[in-house]
Design a protein around this motif. Structure first.
Motif, PDB file in Angstrom:
ATOM      1  N   ILE A   8       3.433  -5.718  -0.558  1.00  0.00           N
ATOM      2  CA  ILE A   8       3.507  -5.778  -2.025  1.00  0.00           C
ATOM      3  C   ILE A   8       3.467  -4.380  -2.636  1.00  0.00           C
ATOM      4  O   ILE A   8       4.011  -4.161  -3.725  1.00  0.00           O
ATOM      5  CB  ILE A   8       2.398  -6.674  -2.634  1.00  0.00           C
ATOM      6  N   TYR A   9       2.842  -3.438  -1.937  1.00  0.00           N
ATOM      7  CA  TYR A   9       2.821  -2.064  -2.448  1.00  0.00           C
ATOM      8  C   TYR A   9       4.239  -1.505  -2.498  1.00  0.00           C
ATOM      9  O   TYR A   9       4.687  -0.993  -3.541  1.00  0.00           O
ATOM     10  CB  TYR A   9       1.928  -1.192  -1.565  1.00  0.00           C
TER      11      TYR A   9
ATOM     12  N   LEU B 277       6.559  -3.206  -4.972  1.00  0.00           N
ATOM     13  CA  LEU B 277       6.301  -2.734  -6.331  1.00  0.00           C
ATOM     14  C   LEU B 277       6.977  -1.386  -6.579  1.00  0.00           C
ATOM     15  O   LEU B 277       7.631  -1.198  -7.611  1.00  0.00           O
ATOM     16  CB  LEU B 277       4.795  -2.611  -6.567  1.00  0.00           C
TER      17      LEU B 277
ATOM     18  N   TYR C   4      -1.375  -4.210  -9.677  1.00  0.00           N
ATOM     19  CA  TYR C   4      -0.495  -4.496 -10.808  1.00  0.00           C
ATOM     20  C   TYR C   4      -1.112  -4.200 -12.171  1.00  0.00           C
ATOM     21  O   TYR C   4      -0.389  -4.063 -13.162  1.00  0.00           O
ATOM     22  CB  TYR C   4      -0.088  -5.981 -10.789  1.00  0.00           C
TER      23      TYR C   4
ATOM     24  N   SER D  63       1.934 -13.290  -6.692  1.00  0.00           N
ATOM     25  CA  SER D  63       2.072 -12.394  -5.549  1.00  0.00           C
ATOM     26  C   SER D  63       1.316 -12.933  -4.338  1.00  0.00           C
ATOM     27  O   SER D  63       1.807 -12.875  -3.206  1.00  0.00           O
ATOM     28  CB  SER D  63       1.538 -11.002  -5.925  1.00  0.00           C
TER      29      SER D  63
END
Length: 380
Positions: A90-91, A94, A304, A351
């Motif tokens: 997810i890092y 993003l 986020y 997420s």
């Protein structure tokens, strides 16, 4: 897994809830009475908690390897695979998304974002905007590049001394960096060396919980030690932080002494959960289903959350809610904060269920040990 271990897991998620709430309030509720509290220290608590969890996992794997004859390189590989599955997807998604839509200043600092060196860029004098909070993730990843090697390949007799050295280097290093450049706070706060005391203290808690549990229980049960650290912290906060404003509150006492004392208190706060478990109202709070859930998705929330105010200002501006956007009265700050927190939880939940949870389920195929021996009491 016994009852105590199950209780322990739930309470750790409760502490994640407290930490992420403090961090969000420090960013969302600016120019309010909350701004007089060191809520940003929630990041330090994350450091201590993360170091405790990972150090204990590594030490347990090291012990299992000695019992089963498994090579440390195998467990080291498993660690990095599991770390990759939990942190990176997810890092990087993003960062890629922000690069595509040209969210300022992503393209200008993308090399630092991709290499987890954002903290060094900010410490050198660059404002990373909505990416500023990623400094702490950079610190953790830099630390965990070399730390598992030390745990696996240093004799167990020397690990305790190593953790004490980390703690001392973090405290002294941050003091020296501050004295060298007291006018730019990120210089002394965001360098990896500045955070080694938090990471070292978390590691000390893990070491004692694995190898010297009786000693740890005696330390945690000594309420006078905790009361002394808490009193020193509160006095430092009152006279160097809460009663001051502007740059005055970013003093040596606040950024060096108060921060260290907070790390020491974190040792005791987590130590109670590790050794005895909280009871009564505290247990009910830490094990509340909503609290546990928010703690579980706290990584996504942290990742986020700093983008949410800008997004919501665009949305609220579209509906001409200018009073809510611009007012600094209490009700407006409170309502904005509630909206920002709620939206952050929604984004992090999406997420979690779409990306993080499915990837976390894959981790079961990458156990630290080829053969079962000791059961690790933590997951990460």
């Amino acid at each position: 897994m016994n009852t105590k271990e199950n209780q322990y897991f739930r309470q750790l998620d409760g502490f994640r809830f407290i930490s992420i709430t403090a961090v969000m309030l420090s960013h969302f509720a600016e120019k309010s009475f909350l701004d007089r509290l060191p809520l940003g220290f929630g990041v330090l608590f994350f450091f201590v908690l993360s170091s405790f969890l990972i150090t204990r996992i590594l030490l347990t794997a090291k012990n299992n390897n000695e019992i089963t004859g498994t090579g440390n390189l195998f467990s080291l590989r498993q660690f990095y695979i599991r770390r990759f599955l939990r942190i990176f997807p997810i890092y990087y998604l993003l960062i890629i998304f922000m690069y595509i839509i040209n969210w300022h200043p992503c393209r200008e600092i993308v090399g630092y974002l991709l290499t987890y060196t954002t903290n060094l860029k900010i410490a050198s004098g660059t404002d990373a905007g909505s990416f500023n909070h990623l400094w702490s993730l950079a610190v953790e990843e830099q630390f965990y590049i070399f730390f598992p090697f030390l745990i696996f390949f240093i004799n167990i007799r020397h690990i305790l001394n190593m953790l004490f050295v980390f703690t001392a280097v973090g405290l002294v290093g941050r003091a020296l960096l501050y004295l060298h450049n007291p006018s730019y706070i990120p210089y002394s706060n965001f360098n990896t060396i500045s955070c080694l005391d938090s990471l070292g203290i978390g590691g000390l808690l893990a070491y004692l919980s694995v190898y010297k549990e009786d000693l740890l229980k005696r330390i945690i049960a000594n309420r006078w030690l905790f009361a002394g650290a808490a009193a020193a912290f509160l006095l430092t906060m009152v006279f160097s932080y809460s009663l001051r404003s502007g740059v005055e509150r970013y003093s040596f006492y606040c950024l060096v002494l108060m921060r260290f004392l907070f790390n020491v208190m974190s040792f005791w706060i987590l130590g109670v959960a590790v050794t005895f478990g909280y009871r009564g109202l505290m247990r009910s709070f830490l094990e509340n289903k909503f609290v546990v859930y928010v703690g579980r998705i706290s990584y996504g929330m942290y990742l986020y959350h700093l983008f949410v105010p800008i997004i919501m200002k665009i949305v609220l501006g579209h509906f001409r809610m200018t009073t809510l956007l611009n007012s600094e009265v209490g009700w407006a700050i409170l309502l904005r904060t509630v909206i920002y927190v709620g939206v952050t939880i929604i984004i992090a939940s999406v997420s979690w269920y779409l990306i993080e949870k499915p990837l976390n389920n894959i981790k079961k195929y990458f156990s630290y040990n080829k053969k079962p021996a000791l059961v690790a009491a933590n997951t990460r």
